[in-house]
Write an enzyme that holds these catalytic residues in place. Structure first.
Site, PDB file in Angstrom:
ATOM      1  N   THR A  95      -3.904  -8.175  -8.572  1.00 20.29           N
ATOM      2  CA  THR A  95      -3.259  -9.485  -8.554  1.00 20.29           C
ATOM      3  C   THR A  95      -2.090  -9.531  -7.573  1.00 20.29           C
ATOM      4  O   THR A  95      -1.887 -10.533  -6.872  1.00 20.29           O
ATOM      5  CB  THR A  95      -2.767  -9.858  -9.970  1.00 20.29           C
ATOM      6  OG1 THR A  95      -3.906  -9.961 -10.834  1.00 20.29           O
ATOM      7  CG2 THR A  95      -2.017 -11.179  -9.965  1.00 20.29           C
ATOM      8  N   SER A 119     -10.029 -16.445  -8.050  1.00 23.46           N
ATOM      9  CA  SER A 119      -9.295 -15.533  -8.909  1.00 23.46           C
ATOM     10  C   SER A 119      -9.141 -14.227  -8.150  1.00 23.46           C
ATOM     11  O   SER A 119      -9.944 -13.920  -7.257  1.00 23.46           O
ATOM     12  CB  SER A 119     -10.057 -15.286 -10.213  1.00 23.46           C
ATOM     13  OG  SER A 119      -9.551 -14.150 -10.901  1.00 23.46           O
ATOM     14  N   THR A 120      -8.108 -13.472  -8.495  1.00 21.60           N
ATOM     15  CA  THR A 120      -8.030 -12.115  -7.951  1.00 21.60           C
ATOM     16  C   THR A 120      -9.332 -11.370  -8.191  1.00 21.60           C
ATOM     17  O   THR A 120      -9.788 -10.589  -7.346  1.00 21.60           O
ATOM     18  CB  THR A 120      -6.877 -11.337  -8.617  1.00 21.60           C
ATOM     19  OG1 THR A 120      -5.632 -11.949  -8.281  1.00 21.60           O
ATOM     20  CG2 THR A 120      -6.859  -9.879  -8.185  1.00 21.60           C
ATOM     21  N   ASN A 121      -9.977 -11.658  -9.314  1.00 23.64           N
ATOM     22  CA  ASN A 121     -11.114 -10.864  -9.754  1.00 23.64           C
ATOM     23  C   ASN A 121     -12.388 -11.100  -8.950  1.00 23.64           C
ATOM     24  O   ASN A 121     -13.356 -10.349  -9.100  1.00 23.64           O
ATOM     25  CB  ASN A 121     -11.376 -11.110 -11.235  1.00 23.64           C
ATOM     26  CG  ASN A 121     -10.160 -10.811 -12.074  1.00 23.64           C
ATOM     27  OD1 ASN A 121      -9.217 -10.169 -11.609  1.00 23.64           O
ATOM     28  ND2 ASN A 121     -10.141 -11.289 -13.312  1.00 23.64           N
ATOM     29  N   THR A 161     -28.810  34.839   6.593  1.00 25.06           N
ATOM     30  CA  THR A 161     -28.862  34.277   5.240  1.00 25.06           C
ATOM     31  C   THR A 161     -27.983  35.146   4.352  1.00 25.06           C
ATOM     32  O   THR A 161     -28.037  36.376   4.434  1.00 25.06           O
ATOM     33  CB  THR A 161     -30.300  34.261   4.689  1.00 25.06           C
ATOM     34  OG1 THR A 161     -30.829  35.593   4.693  1.00 25.06           O
ATOM     35  CG2 THR A 161     -31.197  33.353   5.533  1.00 25.06           C
ATOM     36  N   SER A 170       0.150  31.822  16.333  1.00 28.16           N
ATOM     37  CA  SER A 170       1.026  32.608  15.482  1.00 28.16           C
ATOM     38  C   SER A 170       2.426  32.677  16.059  1.00 28.16           C
ATOM     39  O   SER A 170       2.612  32.712  17.273  1.00 28.16           O
ATOM     40  CB  SER A 170       0.471  34.031  15.330  1.00 28.16           C
ATOM     41  OG  SER A 170       1.371  34.851  14.612  1.00 28.16           O
ATOM     42  N   SER A 171       3.386  32.729  15.156  1.00 27.23           N
ATOM     43  CA  SER A 171       4.775  32.903  15.575  1.00 27.23           C
ATOM     44  C   SER A 171       5.153  34.375  15.662  1.00 27.23           C
ATOM     45  O   SER A 171       6.243  34.715  16.102  1.00 27.23           O
ATOM     46  CB  SER A 171       5.703  32.204  14.571  1.00 27.23           C
ATOM     47  OG  SER A 171       5.557  32.793  13.286  1.00 27.23           O
TER      48      SER A 171
END
Length: 476
Positions: free
Chosen positions: A103, A142-144, A189, A321-322
């Protein structure tokens, strides 16, 4: 002094609204009540456009059947057109997560349209006598019925966008399938060596599986085209003119270009049922799961570069990577994996919200809508990223793959029909123990001559079919 607010009135009394706002009292209360996610409905522009498209169709229908003055209806339609052109989206401010079955979204839309229309008629915002959010913009609605109709229209747009990005990814895999058509490798697999195939076949399979998902999305999209517009509050069409429903649907078909929009056969059922959203959510989960599996494969196939499989190279996108110099991580597949996990979570949310509906209405459509909109948007962005920043730049480690194939005991499976299972098992065991090639052992023991061996181990025989990209759609 110029006041910074104007006073508006609703069921609960007076409330102050910013003087420049195009929304009004109902929206102001929703902003207070639903400070939840910091995700206003304007986050989803297709939804905003869908809402005003429905409102314009309603106004035109009510004008044509004589319920709205032409000048008022035209002002409403014009206001909706301006919103669809990109204006005023910032005025759709209510939170996507809200109580009231949507609504607040419907009223935010009504108020914005009414105030844009008032300005165009040289009236003051908030005056609402000539153009009222409820009596005029919301006439016969209606909102609905408005809210779920707009959700479906917005989802239609989102599905088409996702399908377009999936088609781009499918084509990228198909191009790679052709590029890698002559690259032999060992299939696996359960992460164990299996039998030979080509890298082209592996990538062609990804193209086919994406094509299947495009079909499933299209099936779900068509289900969205049954609308409960005109049912008003619970599907009985109370307060809607008998001619309104068909006129409004006709206007929607023209405005959206979707010729397959139809009214629901049973408006009461359609107003309470959210099965189509559950169906779509399941398809999005399917897409997410399959994309994530593909990304897992890409990460495995590119693992290394020295201590992993190292069969393909993903384009380097950033330092990984740091602390470890030179490390590059598969960041693009990783981000798609995370989007997939998010979409799977959204599916759980949609499922619970759908199940939680009661009697003639599901009050939880706001969280359903937010989950589906976000899932579609994020999947489309992820697919686009995967296509542009990863798949198109993949290369094959041809020398490594050739060496793996030559040394693989998996080749012995192709010899089974000629030398028998017992002899093939013995050859495989001895090759593993000695590190010698299958071909050497077979020739040494006189099980096959060189011509027979070469024929059985030829790429065409090993792979079973020409290693070309599959452009068609296999059944799921």
């Amino acid at each position: 002094m110029t006041t910074s607010t104007r006073t508006e009135h609703d069921l609960l009394g007076d409330i102050e609204v910013p003087i420049d706002a195009y929304w009004g009292a109902h929206t102001a209360r929703a902003l207070i009540n639903f400070d939840i996610s910091a995700t206003p409905i304007s986050t989803f522009p297709d939804f905003v456009d869908a809402l005003v498209t429905v409102k314009a169709a309603a106004a035109a229908a009510n004008r044509d059947i004589g319920l709205l003055e032409p000048a008022v209806a035209d002002a409403i339609v014009s206001a909706c057109s301006r919103v669809r052109s990109g204006e005023f989206h910032d005025q759709f401010v209510v939170d996507s997560i809200q109580g009231g079955a949507g609504t607040s979204t419907n009223m935010n839309t009504n108020e914005v349209i009414a105030n844009i229309a008032l300005e165009s008629l040289n009236e003051i915002k908030g005056s609402y006598t000539i153009v009222s959010p409820l009596d005029h913009v919301n006439l016969g609605q209606s909102t609905n019925d408005v809210y779920p109709t707009a959700i479906k229209l917005a989802l239609d747009t989102g599905i088409r966008n996702l399908s377009e990005t999936l088609a781009g990814l499918r084509e990228a895999f198909a191009v790679k399938a052709v590029e890698f058509a002559d690259v032999l490798k060992i299939g696996r697999t359960q992460l164990q060596d299996a039998v030979p195939m080509t890298l082209g076949q592996e990538f062609a399979a990804y193209a086919v599986t994406l094509a299947e998902d495009e079909e499933r999305l299209e099936e779900a999209r068509l289900l969205l085209h049954e609308l409960n517009l005109g049912g008003t509050a619970i599907g009985t069409a109370l307060n809607a003119h008998p001619l309104y429903r068909e006129r409004a649907l006709a206007e929607l078909r023209v405005a959206t270009g979707i010729d397959t929009l139809v009214g629901a056969r049973d408006l009461i059922e359609a107003t309470q049922d959210v099965g189509v959203f559950v169906q779509l959510s399941g398809v999005l989960k399917r897409v997410a799961v399959k994309l994530s599996k593909i990304c897992n494969d890409l990460r495995l196939l590119s693992s290394g570069p020295q201590a992993g499989l190292g069969e393909i190279n993903l384009p380097p996108r950033q330092a990984g990577s740091s602390i470890m110099p030179g490390k590059v991580n598969p960041v693009i597949p990783e981000v798609v994996n995370q989007i997939a996990y998010e979409v799977i979570g959204y599916d759980v949310t949609v499922t619970l919200a759908a199940e939680g509906g009661q009697l003639q209405l599901n009050a939880f459509e706001p969280i359903i809508a937010k989950s589906l909109f976000a899932g579609l948007d994020h999947l489309a962005a992820g697919v686009r990223t995967l296509t542009v920043h990863c798949v198109r730049g993949i290369t094959a480690n041809r020398d490594r793959l050739a060496a793996i194939v030559a040394a693989s005991v998996g080749l012995v499976t192709a010899l089974n029909p000629a030398i028998g299972y017992a002899s093939a098992t013995a050859i495989a065991r001895d090759a593993l123990a000695s590190g010698r090639l299958i071909s050497e052992l077979v020739l040494e023991r006189g099980l096959l001559d060189e011509e027979q061996l070469n024929r059985l181990l030829s790429p065409d025989h090993l792979t079973g079919r020409p290693p070309v990209a599959q452009s068609g759609v296999a059944s799921s």
